[in-house]
Design a protein around this motif. Structure first.
Motif, PDB file in Angstrom:
ATOM      1  N   ALA A 166       0.868  -1.189   0.000  1.00 52.33           N
ATOM      2  CA  ALA A 166       0.000   0.000   0.000  1.00 52.33           C
ATOM      3  C   ALA A 166       0.899   1.231   0.000  1.00 52.33           C
ATOM      4  N   SER A 167       0.339   2.353  -0.365  1.00 59.94           N
ATOM      5  CA  SER A 167       1.117   3.590  -0.349  1.00 59.94           C
ATOM      6  C   SER A 167       1.055   4.227   1.036  1.00 59.94           C
ATOM      7  N   PRO A 168       2.049   5.052   1.388  1.00 61.77           N
ATOM      8  CA  PRO A 168       1.987   5.764   2.678  1.00 61.77           C
ATOM      9  C   PRO A 168       0.735   6.614   2.805  1.00 61.77           C
ATOM     10  N   ARG A 173      -4.671   7.476   5.453  1.00 60.11           N
ATOM     11  CA  ARG A 173      -6.116   7.707   5.348  1.00 60.11           C
ATOM     12  C   ARG A 173      -6.950   6.547   5.882  1.00 60.11           C
ATOM     13  N   HIS A 174      -6.452   5.323   5.720  1.00 57.03           N
ATOM     14  CA  HIS A 174      -7.281   4.153   6.043  1.00 57.03           C
ATOM     15  C   HIS A 174      -6.718   3.282   7.162  1.00 57.03           C
ATOM     16  N   GLY A 175      -5.507   3.573   7.606  1.00 56.75           N
ATOM     17  CA  GLY A 175      -4.903   2.736   8.619  1.00 56.75           C
ATOM     18  C   GLY A 175      -4.246   1.510   8.007  1.00 56.75           C
ATOM     19  N   VAL A 187      -9.740  -1.195   0.871  1.00 58.30           N
ATOM     20  CA  VAL A 187      -9.949  -1.182  -0.577  1.00 58.30           C
ATOM     21  C   VAL A 187      -8.919  -2.114  -1.209  1.00 58.30           C
ATOM     22  N   VAL A 188      -9.383  -3.223  -1.761  1.00 61.64           N
ATOM     23  CA  VAL A 188      -8.499  -4.224  -2.351  1.00 61.64           C
ATOM     24  C   VAL A 188      -8.517  -4.099  -3.875  1.00 61.64           C
ATOM     25  N   GLU A 232       0.405   2.997  -5.953  1.00 63.75           N
ATOM     26  CA  GLU A 232       1.209   4.192  -5.660  1.00 63.75           C
ATOM     27  C   GLU A 232       0.347   5.440  -5.527  1.00 63.75           C
ATOM     28  N   SER A 233      -0.748   5.486  -6.282  1.00 66.93           N
ATOM     29  CA  SER A 233      -1.598   6.670  -6.231  1.00 66.93           C
ATOM     30  C   SER A 233      -2.551   6.652  -5.034  1.00 66.93           C
ATOM     31  N   GLY A 234      -2.505   5.574  -4.237  1.00 66.58           N
ATOM     32  CA  GLY A 234      -3.285   5.534  -3.010  1.00 66.58           C
ATOM     33  C   GLY A 234      -4.694   5.009  -3.166  1.00 66.58           C
TER      34      GLY A 234
END
Length: 295
Positions: A166-168, A173-175, A187-188, A232-234
């Motif tokens: 996952a992105s930082p 935002r989501h933990g 979100v998968v 990468e774009s989250g």
């Protein structure tokens, strides 16, 4: 039978249209059409059904195509042997591999090979479908599974491991999920329709779930590089092969204890090319690069 007309017929049958064949042959659409009509007139049989959406081979056309394809395959093999009779490796070398592996791992290494062997013309064919090496759709392949055909020479290169990323920004935002079951609240993302031998790439759909009850990805992308860009774009979390993440990415690896899928990667080429100098030097080059790389 006129050789030029036969060559044009073979190109049209492969392309499925006069226009596309003309592009391949450097001829106009009308010139290609005239040659096919002349061949049909000489043979006194129709070779194509002509439709608004393209061309379909007739029964007679199928017979001629199979024969012509066999002839051109044998000629390509003869050309390979003639080129390899020279002292210095030269000629065309068609390499095929998956879109992701070819884009991220193979392409950056080709510059060194081309500098070492400037007389070899490399054509890189990126396709998640496995091209038929026996029918000379390509000369050599890098595949994410062990080949099953008995007439193919194989050499294992390395093992590709998948991990969850996952992105930082997404984590802020989501933990961060702590267990596979936690992915139900995230979100998968998933790879699009994968070939059967790569079915495990979408293991996150079932990870931590009851059999027969997969989670539904929010987004599917049929390109592993596109999937990495989405992570990468989250947009969400995905399972990615380590080679496509690289060593300089800011993506965060999640759930490190999870059992992840892995794929052994093989260099493969037909038995008939075992004496090819071009294949031999490329084989040795790729094996040396695989030893330098550790995923």
């Amino acid at each position: 039978m006129d050789w030029d007309k036969l060559r044009i017929f073979h190109a049209v049958a492969d392309a499925g249209s006069f226009t596309h064949a003309g592009h391949e042959l450097g001829l106009s659409q009308s010139a290609v059409s005239r040659q096919i009509s002349a061949l049909e007139h000489e043979l006194r049989v129709p070779l194509f059904h002509r439709h608004a959406r393209g061309l379909i081979l007739t029964e007679q056309g199928e017979l001629l195509y199979r024969t012509a394809h066999d002839v051109f395959t044998r000629l390509a093999s003869a050309q390979t042997r003639l080129m390899d009779s020279k002292d210095k490796p030269s000629g065309n070398l068609r390499l095929t591999t998956t879109v992701g592996l070819g884009t991220i791992w193979v392409t950056p290494r080709l510059n060194e090979f081309i500098e070492l062997y400037p007389e070899i013309n490399v054509e890189l064919l990126l396709d998640d479908r496995e091209l038929d090496l026996g029918m000379r759709e390509a000369d050599i392949a890098i595949r994410l599974r062990r080949p099953v055909q008995p007439d193919l020479i194989q050499r294992r290169l390395f093992t590709v491991h998948h991990h969850i990323y996952a992105s930082p920004d997404y984590i802020r935002r989501h933990g961060m999920p702590r267990t596979l079951e936690d992915l139900d609240n995230h979100v998968v993302l998933a790879f699009g329709t994968a070939p059967s031998y790569l079915a495990d790439v979408n293991w996150l759909e079932m990870a931590g779930r009851e059999p027969g009850n997969p989670r539904r990805p929010a987004l599917r992308i049929n390109n592993v590089y596109g999937l990495r860009r989405a992570v990468e774009s989250g947009i969400g979390i995905a399972s990615l092969p380590d080679y496509i993440v690289g060593r300089d990415s800011n993506l965060v690896q999640l759930l490190r204890e999870a059992e992840v899928p892995e794929f052994d990667t093989y260099l493969v080429y037909p038995e008939e090319l075992k004496t090819s100098k071009r294949v031999a030097v490329f084989r040795d080059f790729v094996i040396s690069k695989a030893k330098e790389w550790s995923f």
